[in-house]
Design a protein around this motif. Structure first.
Motif, PDB file in Angstrom:
ATOM      1  N   SER A  21      50.463  96.325 -37.718  1.00 25.05           N
ATOM      2  CA  SER A  21      50.489  95.008 -37.049  1.00 25.05           C
ATOM      3  C   SER A  21      49.681  93.957 -37.816  1.00 25.05           C
ATOM      4  N   LEU A  22      49.898  93.838 -39.099  1.00 22.94           N
ATOM      5  CA  LEU A  22      49.193  92.815 -39.902  1.00 22.94           C
ATOM      6  C   LEU A  22      49.581  91.414 -39.429  1.00 22.94           C
ATOM      7  N   PHE A  23      50.848  91.262 -39.060  1.00 21.22           N
ATOM      8  CA  PHE A  23      51.318  89.956 -38.588  1.00 21.22           C
ATOM      9  C   PHE A  23      51.585  89.988 -37.084  1.00 21.22           C
ATOM     10  N   LEU A 134      60.320  93.656 -39.314  1.00 20.41           N
ATOM     11  CA  LEU A 134      60.743  92.608 -38.375  1.00 20.41           C
ATOM     12  C   LEU A 134      61.217  93.216 -37.050  1.00 20.41           C
ATOM     13  N   ASP A 135      61.351  94.522 -37.036  1.00 22.26           N
ATOM     14  CA  ASP A 135      61.650  95.264 -35.799  1.00 22.26           C
ATOM     15  C   ASP A 135      60.679  96.440 -35.758  1.00 22.26           C
ATOM     16  N   ASP A 136      60.499  97.029 -34.583  1.00 23.26           N
ATOM     17  CA  ASP A 136      59.763  98.292 -34.536  1.00 23.26           C
ATOM     18  C   ASP A 136      60.585  99.289 -35.351  1.00 23.26           C
ATOM     19  N   VAL A 137      59.929 100.004 -36.257  1.00 26.25           N
ATOM     20  CA  VAL A 137      60.650 100.997 -37.048  1.00 26.25           C
ATOM     21  C   VAL A 137      60.225 102.383 -36.547  1.00 26.25           C
ATOM     22  N   THR A 138      61.204 103.172 -36.154  1.00 26.00           N
ATOM     23  CA  THR A 138      60.948 104.494 -35.557  1.00 26.00           C
ATOM     24  C   THR A 138      61.678 105.563 -36.376  1.00 26.00           C
ATOM     25  N   GLU A 139      61.609 106.792 -35.892  1.00 22.41           N
ATOM     26  CA  GLU A 139      62.335 107.866 -36.574  1.00 22.41           C
ATOM     27  C   GLU A 139      63.847 107.705 -36.419  1.00 22.41           C
ATOM     28  N   LYS A 199      55.020  99.368 -35.733  1.00 22.28           N
ATOM     29  CA  LYS A 199      55.412  98.250 -34.872  1.00 22.28           C
ATOM     30  C   LYS A 199      55.873  97.080 -35.723  1.00 22.28           C
ATOM     31  N   LYS A 200      56.678  96.233 -35.139  1.00 23.46           N
ATOM     32  CA  LYS A 200      57.061  94.951 -35.721  1.00 23.46           C
ATOM     33  C   LYS A 200      55.795  94.215 -36.193  1.00 23.46           C
ATOM     34  N   GLY A 201      55.805  93.657 -37.396  1.00 27.08           N
ATOM     35  CA  GLY A 201      54.618  92.964 -37.912  1.00 27.08           C
ATOM     36  C   GLY A 201      53.751  93.845 -38.808  1.00 27.08           C
ATOM     37  N   THR A 202      54.064  95.150 -38.827  1.00 27.95           N
ATOM     38  CA  THR A 202      53.324  96.081 -39.711  1.00 27.95           C
ATOM     39  C   THR A 202      53.695  95.800 -41.168  1.00 27.95           C
ATOM     40  N   ALA A 203      52.696  95.945 -42.063  1.00 25.24           N
ATOM     41  CA  ALA A 203      52.954  95.782 -43.500  1.00 25.24           C
ATOM     42  C   ALA A 203      52.673  97.107 -44.189  1.00 25.24           C
ATOM     43  N   ILE A 204      53.531  97.490 -45.114  1.00 28.63           N
ATOM     44  CA  ILE A 204      53.291  98.716 -45.897  1.00 28.63           C
ATOM     45  C   ILE A 204      53.443  98.382 -47.382  1.00 28.63           C
TER      46      ILE A 204
END
Ligand code: SIN
Ligand code: MN
Length: 271
Positions: A21-23, A134-139, A199-204
Motif C-alpha cells: 500500500s505505498l499509494f 491498480l487492483d487487489d492482486v490475489t492468487e 492490495k491495490k496501491g502496493t508497489a513491488i
C-alpha cells in the motif's frame, strides 16, 4: 522516501522488494480513471491479446497523460530508484498491463533485460522495474510469479523464439525470449517461487534479470498493474546505429528526472 538498508539488502538478495500500500486508494483511483480514456483511443502503444481485440497493454502513457507523467516523478518512486541504481534516473519504459477478467492471457517465463539489451542496445542491467497494483492482486487474478534469487545468474542466453520481427512479439503471450522449462525447474529448485500479491496501491520493485511469468486470468476479477522501468542515466542505450524502437518502448527523453514540485513552490519556480 528512502528505503531502508535492510530493504535494500533484501532487494539485492532476492531480486525484488514489496512495499505494501505505498499509494493511497485516491492516488490509485486517478491512475485508473485515465484508463477509460486510453481505451477509447487507438494509439500506437496499445497492444491487444493474440487473436482478439481486447486490450492487453497500454505503453508510454506518461508521454500523453498528465497523471502518468506525475507518477514517474513521484518522490516515493524516484528516490528508491536512485538508491538502487546509485545514479540519476529516467524512464526507459512504462506500461499498464491489463489482465481482463476471464480472458487476460499469460506471460511466459522470461527476464526483461535481454529485450532491452538485444533490441535497444542497453549496455548493462543498471535498471529497476517497479510495478504498482491498480487492483487487489490475489492468487486468482493472474499475479506475477518470481523465482527469488534468479537475477544472480545474470542474463540467461536464450535463442529468439518464433518471432515475426515486430515489437508486439516482445509483449505478447508468445514472447520472443523465453527461459526454457529445464532452466526454470532448476532455478525453482534453488530459489522456490514467490507470488506477487497485494492490495491495490502496493508497489513491488524487481530486478531486470529476475526470472518471472504470470498465468492466465480465468477469474471474474480484472488485474491491472502499471510497470515503470527506471534506467540509470549512465546506462542509456547505445542505439545510434540501429533503427531504434518507438519512443514508448525505448524512451528518447534520457535526462535525469526531477520530483515535481507542487503548489507555492512550483509557482515560484515558474516565475
Ligand atoms: C511482464 O512480465 O512484464 C508483465 C507480466 C504481467 O503483466 O503479468
Ligand atoms: Mn517482464
Amino acid at each position: 522516501m528512502n528505503i531502508s538498508k535492510e530493504e535494500l539488502e533484501s532487494y539485492w538478495k532476492n531480486g525484488f522488494l514489496v512495499q505494501n500500500s505505498l499509494f493511497s486508494i485516491e492516488d490509485t483511483q486517478q491512475l485508473i480513471d485515465s484508463l477509460t480514456e486510453f481505451a477509447k483511443q487507438t494509439l500506437p502503444g496499445h497492444v491487444s491479446e493474440n487473436g482478439s481485440s481486447i486490450y492487453r497493454a497500454f505503453h508510454g502513457c506518461h508521454l500523453y497523460d498528465e497523471t502518468y507523467d506525475a507518477l514517474i516523478r513521484k518522490p516515493e518512486l524516484l528516490q528508491p530508484a536512485r538508491q538502487v541504481l546509485k545514479d540519476e534516473v529516467y524512464i526507459h519504459q512504462l506500461k499498464v498491463n491489463l489482465k481482463h477478467a476471464f480472458s487476460g492471457d499469460l506471460w511466459p517465463w522470461h527476464q526483461d533485460y535481454i529485450y532491452w539489451r538485444n533490441e535497444d542496445k542497453m549496455p548493462t542491467n543498471a535498471l529497476v522495474n517497479v510495478m504498482i497494483f491498480l487492483d487487489d492482486v490475489t492468487e486468482f487474478n493472474g499475479p506475477l510469479y518470481f523465482i527469488p534469487g534468479s537475477h544472480q545468474y545474470g542474463c540467461i542466453e536464450v535463442s529468439k523464439g518464433n518471432s515475426s520481427g515486430g515489437w508486439e512479439d516482445n509483449v505478447s503471450a508468445s514472447l520472443t525470449y523465453q527461459v526454457a522449462e529445464e532452466q526454470v525447474s532448476s532455478l525453482v529448485n534453488q530459489g522456490g517461487l514467490f507470488s506477487a500479491k497485494g492490495k491495490k496501491g502496493t508497489a513491488i520493485w524487481f530486478d531486470g534479470n529476475l526470472v518471472h511469468a504470470s498465468p492466465q486470468n480465468i477469474s471474474p476479477f480484472q488485474r491491472r498493474i502499471v510497470i515503470l522501468t527506471y534506467n540509470a542515466v549512465s546506462n542509456s542505450p547505445l542505439d545510434q546505429n540501429i533503427v531504434a524502437r518507438p519512443d514508448f518502448l525505448n524512451a528518447r527523453a534520457r535526462q535525469p528526472l526531477r520530483e515535481r514540485l507542487s503548489g507555492v513552490l512550483s509557482d515560484m519556480e515558474n516565475n
